[in-house]
Design a protein around this motif. Structure first.
Motif, PDB file in Angstrom:
ATOM      1  N   ARG A  68       0.833  -1.204   0.000  1.00 25.59           N
ATOM      2  CA  ARG A  68       0.000   0.000   0.000  1.00 25.59           C
ATOM      3  C   ARG A  68       0.865   1.250   0.000  1.00 25.59           C
ATOM      4  O   ARG A  68       0.569   2.228  -0.693  1.00 25.59           O
ATOM      5  CB  ARG A  68      -0.921  -0.004   1.220  1.00 25.59           C
ATOM      6  N   GLY A  69       1.943   1.242   0.781  1.00 28.16           N
ATOM      7  CA  GLY A  69       2.826   2.395   0.832  1.00 28.16           C
ATOM      8  C   GLY A  69       3.507   2.681  -0.494  1.00 28.16           C
ATOM      9  O   GLY A  69       3.862   3.831  -0.783  1.00 28.16           O
ATOM     10  N   LEU A  70       3.669   1.644  -1.296  1.00 26.36           N
ATOM     11  CA  LEU A  70       4.323   1.792  -2.596  1.00 26.36           C
ATOM     12  C   LEU A  70       3.319   1.949  -3.741  1.00 26.36           C
ATOM     13  O   LEU A  70       3.721   2.103  -4.900  1.00 26.36           O
ATOM     14  CB  LEU A  70       5.207   0.574  -2.868  1.00 26.36           C
ATOM     15  N   GLY A  71       2.039   1.885  -3.430  1.00 27.17           N
ATOM     16  CA  GLY A  71       1.015   2.024  -4.467  1.00 27.17           C
ATOM     17  C   GLY A  71       0.907   0.819  -5.382  1.00 27.17           C
ATOM     18  O   GLY A  71       0.552   0.953  -6.555  1.00 27.17           O
ATOM     19  N   ILE A  72       1.198  -0.366  -4.847  1.00 29.39           N
ATOM     20  CA  ILE A  72       1.125  -1.599  -5.630  1.00 29.39           C
ATOM     21  C   ILE A  72      -0.059  -2.426  -5.129  1.00 29.39           C
ATOM     22  O   ILE A  72      -0.179  -2.685  -3.933  1.00 29.39           O
ATOM     23  CB  ILE A  72       2.421  -2.425  -5.500  1.00 29.39           C
ATOM     24  N   ASP A  73      -0.929  -2.826  -6.047  1.00 29.65           N
ATOM     25  CA  ASP A  73      -2.078  -3.650  -5.669  1.00 29.65           C
ATOM     26  C   ASP A  73      -1.669  -5.109  -5.523  1.00 29.65           C
ATOM     27  O   ASP A  73      -0.583  -5.523  -5.951  1.00 29.65           O
ATOM     28  CB  ASP A  73      -3.178  -3.522  -6.721  1.00 29.65           C
ATOM     29  N   PHE A  74      -2.560  -5.895  -4.923  1.00 28.75           N
ATOM     30  CA  PHE A  74      -2.277  -7.299  -4.664  1.00 28.75           C
ATOM     31  C   PHE A  74      -3.561  -8.113  -4.798  1.00 28.75           C
ATOM     32  O   PHE A  74      -4.674  -7.564  -4.793  1.00 28.75           O
ATOM     33  CB  PHE A  74      -1.685  -7.487  -3.259  1.00 28.75           C
ATOM     34  N   GLY A  77      -4.058 -15.870  -4.573  1.00 26.96           N
ATOM     35  CA  GLY A  77      -4.043 -16.860  -5.634  1.00 26.96           C
ATOM     36  C   GLY A  77      -5.380 -17.549  -5.834  1.00 26.96           C
ATOM     37  O   GLY A  77      -6.181 -17.693  -4.903  1.00 26.96           O
ATOM     38  N   GLY A  78      -5.601 -17.982  -7.072  1.00 26.45           N
ATOM     39  CA  GLY A  78      -6.868 -18.608  -7.407  1.00 26.45           C
ATOM     40  C   GLY A  78      -7.151 -19.882  -6.630  1.00 26.45           C
ATOM     41  O   GLY A  78      -8.317 -20.244  -6.428  1.00 26.45           O
ATOM     42  N   THR A  79      -6.117 -20.565  -6.171  1.00 33.30           N
ATOM     43  CA  THR A  79      -6.327 -21.785  -5.395  1.00 33.30           C
ATOM     44  C   THR A  79      -7.062 -21.496  -4.093  1.00 33.30           C
ATOM     45  O   THR A  79      -7.857 -22.314  -3.621  1.00 33.30           O
ATOM     46  CB  THR A  79      -4.985 -22.482  -5.108  1.00 33.30           C
ATOM     47  N   LEU A  80      -6.818 -20.321  -3.513  1.00 32.33           N
ATOM     48  CA  LEU A  80      -7.540 -19.949  -2.293  1.00 32.33           C
ATOM     49  C   LEU A  80      -9.025 -19.758  -2.595  1.00 32.33           C
ATOM     50  O   LEU A  80      -9.891 -20.169  -1.810  1.00 32.33           O
ATOM     51  CB  LEU A  80      -6.942 -18.677  -1.691  1.00 32.33           C
ATOM     52  N   GLU A  95     -15.830 -11.809   1.571  1.00 33.45           N
ATOM     53  CA  GLU A  95     -15.650 -11.009   2.779  1.00 33.45           C
ATOM     54  C   GLU A  95     -14.173 -10.922   3.160  1.00 33.45           C
ATOM     55  O   GLU A  95     -13.706  -9.873   3.623  1.00 33.45           O
ATOM     56  CB  GLU A  95     -16.460 -11.608   3.931  1.00 33.45           C
ATOM     57  N   LEU A  96     -13.436 -12.001   2.980  1.00 27.68           N
ATOM     58  CA  LEU A  96     -11.996 -11.976   3.246  1.00 27.68           C
ATOM     59  C   LEU A  96     -11.301 -10.931   2.385  1.00 27.68           C
ATOM     60  O   LEU A  96     -10.470 -10.150   2.878  1.00 27.68           O
ATOM     61  CB  LEU A  96     -11.396 -13.362   2.963  1.00 27.68           C
ATOM     62  N   CYS A  97     -11.655 -10.881   1.113  1.00 28.28           N
ATOM     63  CA  CYS A  97     -11.052  -9.897   0.207  1.00 28.28           C
ATOM     64  C   CYS A  97     -11.441  -8.478   0.607  1.00 28.28           C
ATOM     65  O   CYS A  97     -10.616  -7.559   0.542  1.00 28.28           O
ATOM     66  CB  CYS A  97     -11.469 -10.188  -1.236  1.00 28.28           C
ATOM     67  N   ARG A  98     -12.671  -8.301   1.035  1.00 29.19           N
ATOM     68  CA  ARG A  98     -13.100  -6.978   1.517  1.00 29.19           C
ATOM     69  C   ARG A  98     -12.293  -6.569   2.744  1.00 29.19           C
ATOM     70  O   ARG A  98     -11.786  -5.438   2.824  1.00 29.19           O
ATOM     71  CB  ARG A  98     -14.582  -7.017   1.876  1.00 29.19           C
ATOM     72  N   GLU A  99     -12.201  -7.475   3.706  1.00 25.63           N
ATOM     73  CA  GLU A  99     -11.515  -7.158   4.967  1.00 25.63           C
ATOM     74  C   GLU A  99     -10.056  -6.795   4.752  1.00 25.63           C
ATOM     75  O   GLU A  99      -9.506  -5.940   5.453  1.00 25.63           O
ATOM     76  CB  GLU A  99     -11.610  -8.361   5.915  1.00 25.63           C
ATOM     77  N   GLN A 100      -9.416  -7.430   3.774  1.00 28.89           N
ATOM     78  CA  GLN A 100      -8.003  -7.173   3.517  1.00 28.89           C
ATOM     79  C   GLN A 100      -7.771  -6.001   2.560  1.00 28.89           C
ATOM     80  O   GLN A 100      -6.635  -5.662   2.258  1.00 28.89           O
ATOM     81  CB  GLN A 100      -7.340  -8.442   2.951  1.00 28.89           C
ATOM     82  N   GLY A 101      -8.861  -5.399   2.106  1.00 25.11           N
ATOM     83  CA  GLY A 101      -8.742  -4.220   1.244  1.00 25.11           C
ATOM     84  C   GLY A 101      -8.305  -4.539  -0.170  1.00 25.11           C
ATOM     85  O   GLY A 101      -7.678  -3.708  -0.842  1.00 25.11           O
ATOM     86  N   CYS A 102      -8.639  -5.727  -0.646  1.00 24.51           N
ATOM     87  CA  CYS A 102      -8.268  -6.101  -2.018  1.00 24.51           C
ATOM     88  C   CYS A 102      -9.068  -5.285  -3.035  1.00 24.51           C
ATOM     89  O   CYS A 102     -10.279  -5.118  -2.883  1.00 24.51           O
ATOM     90  CB  CYS A 102      -8.565  -7.578  -2.266  1.00 24.51           C
TER      91      CYS A 102
END
Length: 254
Positions: A68-74, A77-80, A95-102
């Protein structure tokens, strides 16, 4: 970086929509991860936390804060994603993706028994909230080789129609499945059929964990080809391939 008078291929500045480099983190130590992404951030467009490593990495919060500090998104993996679907927990995945700010999510069916249309329905459900990268191709090499080019192309088009921003073409982190044969050789006929299909190449991401694969797609498609599953230590080497600053592509753009 040293300033040079050399004529090099033009690269779209970040945030870019073609010529993107997706780095895979397969469980790097947190300090190494921080150093790598900080050193190479100009050349990294997205980081994928491979398969389910995000659930067993103690330093995940630190890694995400660094990005986040570098402005790089994340993205995860599809297996998850597939593990959640296998257990009937799609809403928990979202919800996991929401909570982690994806901002990005990956949808795949590389391992589980999930039909093309059903997979596309998950793409559609997520596309209103996230930038969806879908993946086409199977992780099992024998199963993947039985998937004809026409089925690959149909699956790509189905995912794009459902709302995927880009479609990743499977090669695994080893380059031994999907668009590759078990010995690491590219399935050249499959690649050419996909490139000739009319699907916009800017909407495709080719998984290229090795220099040989990276070189092929840069020479075949151009320096602005989208490449994924790039190892952190290879980011600068890949950028020199894109710019014709390495023997493998030195003559490609002159």
């Amino acid at each position: 970086m040293i300033t040079s008078v050399l004529a090099l291929p033009a690269r779209q500045p970040k945030p870019r929509f073609r010529g993107i480099t997706i780095v895979i983190d397969n469980g790097l130590p947190t300090g190494y991860f921080r150093d790598a992404v900080a050193s190479f951030c100009d050349h990294i467009d997205l980081v994928k936390f491979g398969w389910g490593t995000s659930l067993v990495t103690a330093g995940m919060a630190d890694k995400i804060d660094c990005l986040r500090g570098l402005g790089i998104d994340f993205l995860f993996g599809g297996t998850l994603f597939e593990k959640h679907i296998l257990q009937g927990r799609f809403d928990d995945f979202r919800e996991l993706c929401r909570e982690q700010g994806c901002r990005y999510v990956e949808v795949s069916n590389g391992t589980i028994d999930l039909g093309v249309e059903e997979k596309a329905s998950y793409v559609a459900k997520l596309a209103d909230e996230f930038v969806v990268l879908s993946e086409v191709g199977f992780k099992d090499a024998e199963r993947s080789e039985r998937q004809s080019p026409s089925r690959w192309i149909a699956a790509i088009r189905t995912d794009l129609h459902a709302g995927a921003q880009m479609v990743i073409l499977e090669a695994r982190e080893t380059g031994t499945s999907g668009i590759c044969r078990p010995d690491g050789q590219l399935r050249f006929g499959l690649i050419e059929d996909i490139l000739d299909s009319g699907v916009p190449v800017d909407r495709l991401v080719f998984e290229t964990p090795t220099k040989t694969l990276q070189t092929h797609f840069i020479r075949r498609v151009g320096p602005d080809v989208n490449l994924g599953n790039v190892h952190a230590a290879d980011v600068v080497g890949l950028e020199t391939l894109r710019l014709g600053l390495r023997s493998d592509t030195l003559l490609a753009f002159e």
